[in-house]
Write a protein that holds these residues in place. Structure first.
Motif, PDB file in Angstrom:
ATOM      1  N   TYR B 273       0.808  -1.218   0.000  1.00  0.00           N
ATOM      2  CA  TYR B 273       0.000   0.000   0.000  1.00  0.00           C
ATOM      3  C   TYR B 273       0.843   1.271   0.000  1.00  0.00           C
ATOM      4  O   TYR B 273       0.353   2.335  -0.354  1.00  0.00           O
ATOM      5  CB  TYR B 273      -0.913   0.008   1.237  1.00  0.00           C
ATOM      6  CG  TYR B 273      -0.176   0.370   2.514  1.00  0.00           C
ATOM      7  CD1 TYR B 273       0.605  -0.550   3.168  1.00  0.00           C
ATOM      8  CD2 TYR B 273      -0.244   1.663   3.022  1.00  0.00           C
ATOM      9  CE1 TYR B 273       1.303  -0.211   4.312  1.00  0.00           C
ATOM     10  CE2 TYR B 273       0.442   2.009   4.169  1.00  0.00           C
ATOM     11  CZ  TYR B 273       1.222   1.069   4.813  1.00  0.00           C
ATOM     12  OH  TYR B 273       1.926   1.408   5.923  1.00  0.00           O
ATOM     13  N   PHE B 286      -0.150  13.736   4.965  1.00  0.00           N
ATOM     14  CA  PHE B 286       0.374  14.484   6.106  1.00  0.00           C
ATOM     15  C   PHE B 286       1.800  14.990   5.881  1.00  0.00           C
ATOM     16  O   PHE B 286       2.401  15.565   6.783  1.00  0.00           O
ATOM     17  CB  PHE B 286       0.318  13.632   7.374  1.00  0.00           C
ATOM     18  CG  PHE B 286      -1.091  13.288   7.765  1.00  0.00           C
ATOM     19  CD1 PHE B 286      -2.046  14.280   7.895  1.00  0.00           C
ATOM     20  CD2 PHE B 286      -1.465  11.981   7.988  1.00  0.00           C
ATOM     21  CE1 PHE B 286      -3.358  13.972   8.245  1.00  0.00           C
ATOM     22  CE2 PHE B 286      -2.765  11.666   8.336  1.00  0.00           C
ATOM     23  CZ  PHE B 286      -3.713  12.658   8.466  1.00  0.00           C
ATOM     24  N   THR B 340      -3.157   8.171   4.208  1.00  0.00           N
ATOM     25  CA  THR B 340      -3.496   8.845   5.459  1.00  0.00           C
ATOM     26  C   THR B 340      -2.959   8.083   6.660  1.00  0.00           C
ATOM     27  O   THR B 340      -2.699   8.662   7.707  1.00  0.00           O
ATOM     28  CB  THR B 340      -5.015   8.973   5.613  1.00  0.00           C
ATOM     29  OG1 THR B 340      -5.598   7.670   5.500  1.00  0.00           O
ATOM     30  CG2 THR B 340      -5.591   9.887   4.557  1.00  0.00           C
ATOM     31  N   GLY B 341      -2.819   6.793   6.533  1.00  0.00           N
ATOM     32  CA  GLY B 341      -2.355   5.989   7.674  1.00  0.00           C
ATOM     33  C   GLY B 341      -1.844   4.642   7.207  1.00  0.00           C
ATOM     34  O   GLY B 341      -1.574   4.440   6.024  1.00  0.00           O
ATOM     35  N   ASP B 342      -1.714   3.744   8.163  1.00  0.00           N
ATOM     36  CA  ASP B 342      -1.203   2.409   7.885  1.00  0.00           C
ATOM     37  C   ASP B 342      -2.328   1.567   7.282  1.00  0.00           C
ATOM     38  O   ASP B 342      -3.262   1.186   7.981  1.00  0.00           O
ATOM     39  CB  ASP B 342      -0.706   1.794   9.206  1.00  0.00           C
ATOM     40  CG  ASP B 342      -0.030   0.452   9.002  1.00  0.00           C
ATOM     41  OD1 ASP B 342      -0.230  -0.167   7.943  1.00  0.00           O
ATOM     42  OD2 ASP B 342       0.692   0.010   9.916  1.00  0.00           O
ATOM     43  N   PRO B 347      -3.855  -3.732  10.002  1.00  0.00           N
ATOM     44  CA  PRO B 347      -4.864  -2.716  10.297  1.00  0.00           C
ATOM     45  C   PRO B 347      -6.127  -2.862   9.448  1.00  0.00           C
ATOM     46  O   PRO B 347      -7.234  -2.607   9.919  1.00  0.00           O
ATOM     47  CB  PRO B 347      -4.147  -1.392   9.979  1.00  0.00           C
ATOM     48  CG  PRO B 347      -2.716  -1.703  10.132  1.00  0.00           C
ATOM     49  CD  PRO B 347      -2.564  -3.113   9.676  1.00  0.00           C
TER      50      PRO B 347
END
Lengths: 88, 848
Positions: B273, B286, B340-342, B347
């Motif tokens: 990803y 970010f 945006t994140g993991d 997750p």
């Protein structure tokens, strides 16, 4: 229905912002669940106007739940504002 | 390194891998090395077929690898057994680290910069004195916010400060000595359970077989990566190899034994990803990635080879968006999704359970069997609206609604599961054209030899036609969110009744071409950042350098008297180069370290690098070239001609890593996230930055929990290929491993009253399973910190489908993540074990 789940999601997000938990805590998970239910309700009831906003909120809360760097508190506060606009 | 280069090794340490059983094709080169006189060492909790063919089997408790490797580092340094000429020239051993750096030895078990509130590190104190060092761009970004790349310019001002006498207290050499001072043979035995005499045999063999005339290799697989400190285990080996001069040389290196199913290829052209093809970072919302200019500025190191990153990024965008990629629209950069994140598998499993995602494609994977916390995965699948599974046979992931554990124990009824499941049969390798990229970065083409039966189709067919239909659906959309789909180039030629897309056309796109005439780009050095070239993956550039010339088809080996690099056999990225960083096979002056180990060298006559491999260096940069620091050099101009490790910002092996790691600049022994013992070395029990995504149904055991006293590890079987399903559905392989089992030592079996082939129950807080016992001396009790610790092991490749069935080992495991990669821990958890059976099949006493 959508309104109730939206308010539940907003309350969960408010709790996160008040407590500023570490990322792996149940609070994030609870908020994600509420937001997912809210999003699904918007879809099922045909209220798609706000869908993009809610999806953006989900993305930011996911970023808090599973951060790649520091927790994005500033963005989480912004997301709270977006959600409040939709719910309220 | 190439697999066949293993033949050139004088010592091979296989650790974190049962290579003979799980990589049998590659293992033949180990056997050949042994025939030529190499010492073969197997470091592993179990005595396996790999151990049986090794000269030394060193048993260690699962999860104690860094203590073992740290012991080797200690031994090399304290006995002055390192290859000084190599390490002084090609590593950062003499670099001086910031004065604020504090080591876990003096900082209560953590490095300086640790924030206990967030469980993360700031890396300022890990930097070279006065510098801010960019990590290699392919690495994962640390928890630090962006600095817009400006600080990295410090690398262009001067070389990092060094103390060639190695006396400076904060030079890497002295830091290493202090950090590993307690990793003595006695401590190694206390932590790992490996007798110190056996440990010393390994250390001596490695040292004896390294230097100008000799080289050694490490081979590892997921026995190293599937830990909460997986990246740091590999790092520890890289320190050993850097000290011993075993990188970039024949028979030297660290062989990452990747999975058979082109796992290397799926990292290169990634299914990950957080990466774009060939190790370009995925933009992050970010970071300062709002524009292409910002992205390139922050992500492009100013020194070293990665300075070329803009050429690769723009060429990639041009390949994807074709005429829709223009200078005016940042070459289509805004079409790329921003992280945006993991979003890695662990997750996302959590997110699936929480209802975030409505649908999933599962291709080439069987997560109900292969992912940790199987019940949790099943529960997540029930929350989906739709699920697409593509596989060559029915898998547990596609049949969970009917035969899954939740259904079997009555927690769910099939009619209550709303997930709509689409199962698509797939073509096998021989039924489709394409490539497999093996563990040595060797890309080998294979042709279709017969038509896939029935509705079976290739993955390429599925993805191409899915994309084609999606493009048609969005063709008239005016929404900005659909713009990427509309802009995407998707013009692969089709052929035959089934409209199969041409696989070679995809390969040509990956290779790259000049936009004006669509002629292939011959080498990645020709790529541009002005939109004149398109390239789907810069490292693969050269695989299709001319029309009609697919280098991956090459099948011309060197003869018995040839150089042995086999440059005519397929294509190894990049540039058909077989050994990365092979400039290190020559000394700083450009001469081979020895005749026996020569590979690449500087030819004064030709004024260029030459050798039996494709040189990994600027061809004409002389070994005595030195940067002119008064001119603030950038790119390769900032690296001297004696700096082989060109993907690093200063061209050196990083024994000490200033940037790019989330859990410390040096490997440190922490206990696994579940362990039957307290950490003998530090008050900090386990990696403080690792991810423990605990919640009901995914709870971890406390350290030394008497309810779960045994170490548990999982592994594969030769007979049941990959995730198991391929072998389980074939009678002739299924009968070779007919059902699941747990391996138990005679000592533990005696204690628990377990009979060979008798039933046992394995339990964790995640779930319980029952399997038959294989009582065997292949697993032995360990003495850890003065007390006996038992370890048991089980293949994870069984499930309820096929002829060879059995309970799923991954039911027992928790969803956790290494700090750097978020990869799960499958090799060292804790369990309880008893004789007997479960009261209800599929039942559980602990898991939800």
């Amino acid at each position: 229905m959508a309104s109730d789940t939206g308010k539940a999601a907003l309350a969960a997000l408010d709790t996160i912002l008040a407590q500023e938990p570490e990322p792996d805590q149940d609070l994030f998970s609870k908020t994600i669940r509420c937001l997912s239910v809210f999003r699904n309700a918007l879809i099922e009831t045909g209220q798609r106007t706000h869908l993009a906003h809610v999806n953006a909120v989900i993305s930011v809360v996911m970023a808090g739940h599973f951060p790649l760097g520091k927790l994005p508190w500033e963005e989480l506060h912004k997301a709270r504002g977006w959600l409040a606009e939709v719910v309220e | 390194m190439s697999l066949w280069d293993l033949e050139n090794a004088d010592c091979i340490v296989i650790m974190g891998s049962n290579m003979a059983e799980n990589h049998p094709i590659g293992f033949r080169f180990v056997v050949e090395a042994k025939r030529r006189g190499a010492e073969i060492i197997h470091v592993d909790p179990r005595f396996t077929r790999t151990s049986a063919l090794a000269d030394v089997h060193a048993p260690i408790r699962s999860g104690s690898d860094i203590a073992f490797l740290g012991g080797i580092i200690h031994h090399l340094l304290e006995h002055d057994l390192w290859f000084r000429d190599y390490a002084m020239a090609f590593t950062n051993i003499a670099h001086i680290i910031e004065g604020a750096y504090r080591d876990p030895e003096e900082n209560d078990g953590v490095f300086s910069g640790f924030d206990p509130q967030t469980g993360s590190y700031e890396t300022d104190s890990w930097q070279y004195a006065g510098k801010t060092v960019p990590s290699s761009v392919s690495e994962h970004r640390v928890a630090k916010q962006e600095n817009h790349g400006d600080d990295f310019e410090s690398m262009t001002e001067s070389p990092p400060a060094r103390d060639e006498t190695l006396q400076h207290p904060n030079c890497v050499y002295q830091i290493l000595r202090r950090h590993y001072a307690r990793y003595t043979p006695e401590m190694v035995e206390r932590v790992t359970g490996c007798p110190s005499a056996t440990f010393l045999r390994v250390a001596h063999a490695l040292a004896r077989n390294s230097g100008r005339e000799r080289t050694g290799t490490f081979c590892y697989a997921v026995g190293w990566t599937h830990h909460s400190v997986g990246v740091q285990i590999i790092r520890a080996a890289s320190i050993v190899q850097g000290l011993l001069g075993n990188m970039g040389r024949p028979g030297g290196g660290i062989m990452a034994l990747r999975g058979h199913a082109s796992i290397q290829g799926s990292t290169d052209i990634p299914t990950l990803y957080n990466m774009l093809p060939t190790y370009l970072p995925q933009p992050n919302v970010f970071h300062d990635h709002a524009t292409l200019a910002g992205y390139l500025k922050t992500e492009t190191p100013p020194t070293g080879w990665w300075t070329n990153m803009p050429k690769y990024a723009v060429s990639l965008l041009k390949a994807w968006y074709g005429p829709h990629a223009t200078a005016e629209n940042e070459w289509g950069y805004q079409h790329l999704p921003k992280l945006t994140g993991d979003l890695s598998q662990q997750p996302m499993t959590m997110a699936m359970v929480d209802g975030v995602m409505l649908g999933q494609f599962i291709m080439g994977q069987n997560p109900v069997v292969g992912a940790v916390n199987s019940d949790f995965v099943e529960r997540g699948l029930t929350r989906l609206k739709w699920l697409v599974v593509r596989d060559m046979a029915m898998t547990e992931t596609a049949s969970f609604w009917q035969k899954g554990r939740l259904v079997e124990r009555g927690e769910l009824k099939p009619e209550d599961i709303g997930t709509e499941i689409f199962f698509f049969p797939t073509a096998l390798s021989g039924e489709k054209d394409g490539t497999v990229t093996n563990t040595g970065r060797l890309v080998q083409w294979h042709d279709k030899v017969l038509e896939a039966p029935g509705d079976s189709r290739s993955d390429l067919w599925f993805m191409y036609h899915l994309g084609r239909r999606l493009k048609a659906m969005y063709a008239d959309s005016t929404l900005s969110r659909d713009a990427a789909m509309r802009a995407l180039t998707w013009d692969y030629p089709e052929s035959g009744e089934r409209a199969e897309p041409e696989a070679e056309a995809v390969l040509r796109e990956i290779n790259g071409y000049t936009v004006a005439d669509r002629r292939p780009v011959e080498k990645y050095q020709d790529l541009k950042d002005d939109g004149s070239t398109a390239c789907g993956g810069w490292m693969y550039c050269g695989i299709y350098p001319k029309d009609g010339h697919n280098v991956a088809r090459g099948r011309t080996p060197d003869g018995p008297d040839g150089p042995g690099s086999h440059l005519g056999w397929a294509f190894a990225w990049p540039a058909n180069r077989r050994t990365l960083y092979n400039r290190a096979s020559a000394d700083p002056a450009g001469k081979p370290w020895s005749e026996r180990k020569k590979l690449v060298w500087w030819s004064e006559d030709d004024a260029k690098w030459t050798g039996t491999d494709v040189p990994d260096y600027v061809a004409t940069t002389r070994p005595d070239y030195r940067p002119d620091w008064s001119k603030r050099p950038h790119g390769m101009d900032a690296l001297g001609g004696d700096k082989p490790f060109i993907m690093q910002a200063d061209g050196n092996i990083q024994l000490f890593v200033p940037s790019g790691l989330k859990d410390g600049p040096l490997p440190t022994h922490y206990e696994p996230m579940e362990s039957p013992v307290h950490n003998p070395m530090y008050s900090v029990q386990s990696n403080p930055t690792a991810h423990a995504w605990q919640r009901p149904g995914n709870v971890l055991h406390k350290p030394s929990d008497p309810a779960f006293p045994y170490v548990f590890t999982t592994y594969r079987l030769t007979e049941l290929h990959c995730g198991g399903i391929m072998g389980r559905v074939a009678p002739h392989t299924a009968e070779l491993q007919p059902e699941a089992f747990v391996e138990v030592s005679p000592e533990l079996a005696g204690e628990l009253g377990i009979a060979h082939l008798g039933w046992t129950v394995l339990s964790t807080l995640r779930g319980d399973i029952e399997v038959r016992a294989m009582v065997t001396q292949r697993v032995r009790p360990f003495v850890i910190d003065g007390r006996v610790v038992h370890q048991v092991g089980m293949p994870w490749v069984f499930g309820w489908e096929g002829y060879a069935r059995g309970d799923i080992a991954n039911v027992l495991l928790a969803i956790t993540g290494d700090a750097n990669t978020s990869i799960h821990s499958t090799k060292a958890v804790t369990v309880n074990l008893r004789a007997g059976r479960l009261p209800n099949p599929g039942g559980t006493s602990h898991g939800q």
